[in-house]
Enzyme design. Structure first.
Site, PDB file in Angstrom:
ATOM      1  N   SER A 118      45.556  54.394  39.863  1.00 40.13           N
ATOM      2  CA  SER A 118      45.189  53.006  39.567  1.00 40.13           C
ATOM      3  C   SER A 118      46.253  52.078  40.137  1.00 40.13           C
ATOM      4  O   SER A 118      46.970  52.451  41.073  1.00 40.13           O
ATOM      5  CB  SER A 118      45.024  52.832  38.050  1.00 40.13           C
ATOM      6  OG  SER A 118      44.432  51.591  37.764  1.00 40.13           O
ATOM      7  N   ASN A 119      46.363  50.892  39.620  1.00 43.74           N
ATOM      8  CA  ASN A 119      47.369  49.933  40.090  1.00 43.74           C
ATOM      9  C   ASN A 119      47.765  49.024  38.932  1.00 43.74           C
ATOM     10  O   ASN A 119      47.251  49.163  37.822  1.00 43.74           O
ATOM     11  CB  ASN A 119      46.827  49.127  41.280  1.00 43.74           C
ATOM     12  CG  ASN A 119      45.559  48.399  40.914  1.00 43.74           C
ATOM     13  OD1 ASN A 119      45.566  47.484  40.097  1.00 43.74           O
ATOM     14  ND2 ASN A 119      44.434  48.816  41.494  1.00 43.74           N
ATOM     15  N   ARG A 120      48.677  48.099  39.200  1.00 45.90           N
ATOM     16  CA  ARG A 120      49.297  47.334  38.109  1.00 45.90           C
ATOM     17  C   ARG A 120      48.499  46.112  37.669  1.00 45.90           C
ATOM     18  O   ARG A 120      48.983  45.324  36.856  1.00 45.90           O
ATOM     19  CB  ARG A 120      50.700  46.902  38.532  1.00 45.90           C
ATOM     20  CG  ARG A 120      51.669  48.073  38.590  1.00 45.90           C
ATOM     21  CD  ARG A 120      53.007  47.641  39.128  1.00 45.90           C
ATOM     22  NE  ARG A 120      53.584  46.538  38.368  1.00 45.90           N
ATOM     23  CZ  ARG A 120      54.609  45.807  38.782  1.00 45.90           C
ATOM     24  NH1 ARG A 120      55.150  46.040  39.965  1.00 45.90           N
ATOM     25  NH2 ARG A 120      55.079  44.830  38.027  1.00 45.90           N
TER      26      ARG A 120
END
Ligand code: CTP
Length: 213
Positions: free
Chosen positions: A21-23
């Protein structure tokens, strides 16, 4: 107007307990949805997993993966007059998510990745009269406007909201943002402001653009 907003990250499963995923926190997209509701628009919000609460009155569709987000966007596109694609869609996914948890004591796993579908590109052909807004998250501001303009043309967008996610007061997990508006007319640099205000500016831009066409 009927405004379709996407927000948050997507998660691409590696096995039943892990993902890529990502932030993204979802704040920017939720702020757009909230601003649109306040201006009296009908809003559908397609959100990846975000830790914040959605604004009251929104039609909320929760998704996890890029594929699910694409299906939700496709399902709402006919309804929408405008699409604001603020989601941080994961760019890669494991080719074959494992059915069982990968045990750490075995050999180091090799996780083969493939590109996820680019949602904006996938729906670009169905744009019609719809207003389409994308985001460009870059690191290092040197080519920010140029990259945003490339994305605007490649994805056939009316507006690209570009930001350097490493700049002070911008990016992930903060309440503020500093963005450029990149359109066919050129580049406008907005001052540092809250994500709520950026959301309001985006909604007003959509209203103005819709009115002068
Ligand atoms: N986007 C999308 N589908 C993807 C990836 C991104 O629709 N699979 C959308 C984002 O929601 C955003 C825009 O495309 O509105 C730009 O995303 P960004 O990640 O900044 O750019 P990319 O097109 O992924 O290009 P690059 O990795 O070269 O920066």
């Amino acid at each position: 107007m009927k405004i379709l907003v996407t927000a948050g990250p997507t998660r691409e499963p590696i096995d039943p307990v892990r993902y890529i995923s990502n932030r993204s926190s979802g704040r920017m997209g939720y702020a757009v949805a909230e601003a649109a509701l306040q201006r009296g628009h009908e809003v559908a919000l397609i959100s990846g997993p975000a830790a914040i609460s959605p604004p009251a009155g929104v039609r909320l569709v929760l998704v996890t993966t890029a594929r699910e987000m694409l299906e939700a966007v496709e399902g709402h596109l006919e309804w929408a007059d405008a699409l604001v694609m603020s989601a941080a869609v994961a760019d890669w996914r494991p080719v074959r998510p494992r059915r069982l948890k990968i045990k750490k004591n075995g050999a180091l796993p090799l996780i083969r990745l493939t590109r996820t579908v680019d949602i904006l590109s996938a729906v670009a052909g169905r744009k019609g009269d719809r207003i389409m807004v994308g985001f460009a998250a870059e690191t290092g501001s040197r080519h920010l406007a140029r990259e945003a303009e490339r994305k605007r043309r490649e994805k056939n967008l009316d507006l690209v909201v570009a930001n350097d996610v490493t700049a002070p007061g911008a990016g992930f997990e903060v309440e503020t943002n500093q963005v450029l508006f990149v359109t066919a007319e050129g580049v406008e640099q907005l001052p540092l402001m809250s994500k709520r205000e950026v959301g309001q500016r985006i909604v007003r831009w959509i209203e103005g653009f819709s009115a002068r066409r």
